[in-house]
Design an enzyme around this catalytic site. Structure first.
Site, short mmCIF file in Angstrom:
data_model
loop_
_atom_site.label_atom_id
_atom_site.label_comp_id
_atom_site.label_asym_id
_atom_site.label_seq_id
_atom_site.Cartn_x
_atom_site.Cartn_y
_atom_site.Cartn_z
N GLY A 172 -8.33 9.28 9.64
CA GLY A 172 -8.67 9.35 11.04
C GLY A 172 -9.75 10.35 11.40
O GLY A 172 -10.04 10.55 12.58
N LYS A 204 0.87 -1.17 0.00
CA LYS A 204 0.00 0.00 0.00
C LYS A 204 0.91 1.22 0.00
O LYS A 204 1.63 1.47 0.96
CB LYS A 204 -0.91 0.01 1.22
CG LYS A 204 -1.86 1.21 1.22
CD LYS A 204 -2.57 1.38 2.53
CE LYS A 204 -3.36 2.68 2.51
NZ LYS A 204 -3.83 3.08 3.85
N ASN A 261 -9.27 1.77 9.71
CA ASN A 261 -8.49 1.47 10.91
C ASN A 261 -9.06 2.20 12.12
O ASN A 261 -9.60 1.59 13.03
CB ASN A 261 -7.03 1.84 10.70
CG ASN A 261 -6.18 1.50 11.91
OD1 ASN A 261 -5.93 0.34 12.19
ND2 ASN A 261 -5.74 2.52 12.66
N THR A 262 -8.99 3.53 12.09
CA THR A 262 -9.36 4.32 13.27
C THR A 262 -10.81 4.10 13.68
O THR A 262 -11.12 4.04 14.88
CB THR A 262 -9.10 5.81 13.00
OG1 THR A 262 -7.75 6.00 12.57
CG2 THR A 262 -9.35 6.64 14.25
N ALA A 277 -9.61 5.65 4.17
CA ALA A 277 -9.51 6.81 5.07
C ALA A 277 -10.83 7.55 5.23
O ALA A 277 -11.51 7.85 4.26
CB ALA A 277 -8.43 7.79 4.60
N GLY A 278 -11.17 7.84 6.49
CA GLY A 278 -12.31 8.68 6.79
C GLY A 278 -13.57 7.95 7.20
O GLY A 278 -14.54 8.57 7.63
#
Length: 268
Positions: free
Chosen positions: A167, A106, A215-216, A193-194
């Protein structure tokens, strides 16, 4: 089995790799590595991403993050998080391939440390070099159809446009750009992301993208394991809804029950 269901069951193909799940999960920010393990299991993922530059080898227990990932169950997608130049990203990718024995990478080249937006020019430079070097490249990039097309033309096996800043948990901020990217792409589109909660994941998948990486949203939830399961279900639901085909939007109401052909209805 309907054709839509058959399509849902088709594996996600990225280069020469196949995955049964369309959810990719990260490994950072969890309260503990044991909770991370449980969250991976609950999510149903079979591909987890690891920041190769952030693997600590000085743990007193002698263990590293990699000791908590069952390589028989999950493929590892190393990433170049923390890199700000193409040169650094290329070197990090090469180290990851040597350490982990995988051609998957990635690609992240950050251009702005406050927003963590990628540097498009450096990302394209790194992508071209890594493709020439035999990597299966999945680049993190802004939600720009032109940038995504250039990365596809460079030989990337997928493109990973952001839904919102890393995040942030803001969800899919520009669904129109994501839709255009998917419409024009000849390789898998994975929203990255997001994504903050299950509805964000479902909305992304309903746009027709091929997968979602998060992830977050999982790791920092009050209950990461429960959120991981919710995210897995949301990705499946969004995919199925896309394949089923949503109803047309209407400006005015349309009765759910027919008003003709009923008993006692006058016939003209």
């Amino acid at each position: 089995m309907s054709s839509q269901t058959a399509a849902l069951d088709a594996p996600l193909r990225i280069g020469s790799h196949e995955f049964s799940s369309r959810l990719l999960v990260g490994t950072g920010k969890y309260p503990s590595l044991e909770i991370m393990q449980a969250a991976h299991e609950a999510s149903g993922t079979d591909l987890v991403t690891v920041a190769i530059r952030r693997i600590h080898i000085d743990d007193p227990s002698g263990k590293t993050l990699l000791d908590y990932i069952d390589r028989a169950k999950y493929k590892i997608l190393p990433n170049t998080a923390g890199c700000t130049t193409a040169k650094d990203a290329i070197l990090t990718a090469q180290l990851a391939r040597e350490a982990l024995g995988t051609d998957l990478i990635k690609l992240e080249v950050i251009g702005d440390m406050e927003t963590l937006y990628p540097d498009t020019a450096e990302t394209i430079v790194a992508a071209k070099e890594l493709v020439r070097d035999g990597f299966t490249v999945l680049p993190y990039i802004i939600d720009d159809p032109t940038a995504c097309k250039r990365l596809e033309d460079a030989g990337c096996a997928a493109v990973m446009p952001l839904a919102a800043p890393i995040g942030s948990g803001l969800g899919v901020c520009n669904p129109y750009s994501i839709s255009i990217i998917k419409e024009r792409s000849g390789v898998p589109v994975i929203v990255d992301a997001g994504v903050g909660t299950a509805s964000d994941a479902a909305i992304a998948m309903e746009l027709g993208v091929d997968g979602v990486l998060m992830n977050t949203g999982i790791a920092t939830a009050r209950d990461p394991v429960a959120m991981a399961r919710a995210m897995g279900l949301a990705v499946e639901a969004g995919r199925l809804a896309f394949l089923a085909g949503r109803m047309a939007k209407r400006l005015y109401a349309s009765a759910s029950s027919p008003m003709t052909g009923l008993i006692g209805t006058p016939r003209g």
